[in-house]
Design a protein around this motif. Sequence first.
Motif, PDB file in Angstrom:
ATOM      1  N   VAL A  86       0.863  -1.182   0.000  1.00 40.06           N
ATOM      2  CA  VAL A  86       0.000   0.000   0.000  1.00 40.06           C
ATOM      3  C   VAL A  86       0.899   1.231   0.000  1.00 40.06           C
ATOM      4  N   THR A  87       0.692   2.118  -0.964  1.00 45.06           N
ATOM      5  CA  THR A  87       1.485   3.339  -1.073  1.00 45.06           C
ATOM      6  C   THR A  87       0.538   4.535  -1.109  1.00 45.06           C
ATOM      7  N   VAL A  88       0.785   5.547  -0.285  1.00 49.52           N
ATOM      8  CA  VAL A  88      -0.039   6.754  -0.320  1.00 49.52           C
ATOM      9  C   VAL A  88       0.772   7.864  -0.982  1.00 49.52           C
ATOM     10  N   VAL A  89       0.270   8.368  -2.091  1.00 45.36           N
ATOM     11  CA  VAL A  89       0.973   9.386  -2.853  1.00 45.36           C
ATOM     12  C   VAL A  89       0.277  10.729  -2.680  1.00 45.36           C
ATOM     13  N   ALA A  90       1.043  11.749  -2.324  1.00 45.32           N
ATOM     14  CA  ALA A  90       0.524  13.112  -2.178  1.00 45.32           C
ATOM     15  C   ALA A  90       1.742  14.022  -2.096  1.00 45.32           C
ATOM     16  N   PRO A  91       1.559  15.338  -2.298  1.00 49.58           N
ATOM     17  CA  PRO A  91       2.707  16.235  -2.183  1.00 49.58           C
ATOM     18  C   PRO A  91       3.431  16.034  -0.850  1.00 49.58           C
ATOM     19  N   GLY A  92       4.753  15.991  -0.900  1.00 54.25           N
ATOM     20  CA  GLY A  92       5.529  15.784   0.320  1.00 54.25           C
ATOM     21  C   GLY A  92       6.018  14.352   0.474  1.00 54.25           C
ATOM     22  N   THR A  93       5.489  13.419  -0.358  1.00 52.28           N
ATOM     23  CA  THR A  93       5.988  12.046  -0.335  1.00 52.28           C
ATOM     24  C   THR A  93       6.513  11.688  -1.722  1.00 52.28           C
ATOM     25  N   ARG A  94       7.359  10.648  -1.778  1.00 51.85           N
ATOM     26  CA  ARG A  94       7.893  10.225  -3.074  1.00 51.85           C
ATOM     27  C   ARG A  94       6.783   9.579  -3.897  1.00 51.85           C
TER      28      ARG A  94
END
Length: 468
Positions: free
Chosen positions: A344-352
């Motif tokens: 599970v990967t959460v993508v949003a500004p501030g993360t890769r």
Amino acid sequence: VTRYTLTLREDHDERLRALVMPRDGNEGAALILCGTASILADPWDGIPTLKLVSREVVPIGDEDLVSSSPAHITCRTNTFARALKRAASEGLTVGFVHSHPRGHTGFSPKDDSEEPLLVELAQHRNGLDAKVLSVVLTPDEGAVGRIWHDMSRYSPLSMVLVVGDTVRLSFDGRFQGQTPKAFHRQALAFGQALCADLAALRVVVVGCGATGSATSLLLARLGVRRLALIDGDPADETNLSRTHGLRMKDVSAGKLKVDVLKDHIQDLGLGTQVLAFPHWVGTPECRDVLRASDIVFGCTDDNDGRLLLNRLAYFYSIPVIDMGIRIDPSDDDPPRILEAAGRVTVVAPGTRCLLCRNVIDPERAREEQIKRENPEEHARQLGEGYVRGGGPSPAVITMTTEVACMAVDELIQRLTGYRAAGSRSQRVRKYHLLEDKRPGSREQECRICVDQGYWGRGDVEPFLDRVG
Ligand SMILES: [Zn+2]
Ligand SMILES: [Zn+2]
């Protein structure tokens, strides 16, 4: 009547609070520049919607501060004028943010009389279409806001959403009303705010196979009331072993996965409004629902589709919770499991981003695009060995369902903060080891997640600055 909302990045919210709630107890102020998503008709209720998305915080320089006390603040407008200039050249909206350390939790009569002067300045400089956002941050971590159309007319923001490691909602009536009986047991765990927040969110699930069907059903049973499903594929018999809600008679009838899942969820009787988009996620038909959403779950094996969601997360500050499983069997007969993992990967500004986390294979994405747009060419290249074929990959319902649970749990964590261990932007569960890992990302330059040019940009031409 148009609906207005604001999405604030969590780091912007923290910075703004530090600027407008200084420790000396006096009022402070700051500016934000916002991108916009302009949606002609919200796919769930048809209401025209303008979403503002924070792009940059602009502190008001000391030279602009005339006087400040616990009850008022007076600024010169130099910083505001500079922000207006940038707003005009980059197509952004300027917001004035302040606080009332004591007294009013909303706008004060003084705000009512002074903000029109900012509007006058903005329209004098940037034309009569220029709108001005105004936000009051409240001590309870909430916010109220309004958008000025001209010197005498404004509309309140119907929701302020703060997104990052947490997802926080501010809207009227959040603590009013009763939790429906169906959700009493989870309200015993988290209180009624979770139920109110889930009912207010707009959630898109991309992919309606093994993980997507599990995710959608979990979301509906949790109490998400506005759900959209995107998947262009018909159901086939091999899906029956792991697609929740799918029946043999649906397969025989040649039904599409989205339609089966939509009917199944609506039959639960929880009042979920489910929209079905029988398309590939990259088609123009899906743009409005993606832009109108607050949270997206990525449940596909589709590399090209993931490339699009990867950009969406940064342009609009919409958290994309992406998931997948990988099972590596040996060549023996019967095969042994060398590795079985759910991610599970959460993508949003501030993360890769998904590219930097090696989740997307750009070469595969290119092949998928050829296959979708030109099947004959794809068949030819396959014959000549220019593209890799790909048989079906191994999948087991216990693992696909478990990773969906992990993904939805990540949303619950962000809404409630229940975990002592905090939020995770990436988690990989190794089923064969009974262990959770947190793999890192590639440290590299990246146009999407390192360079901040796209962050909070909102609508641009072409959509997501994607060609083709
Ligand atoms: Zn005020
Ligand atoms: Zn990246």
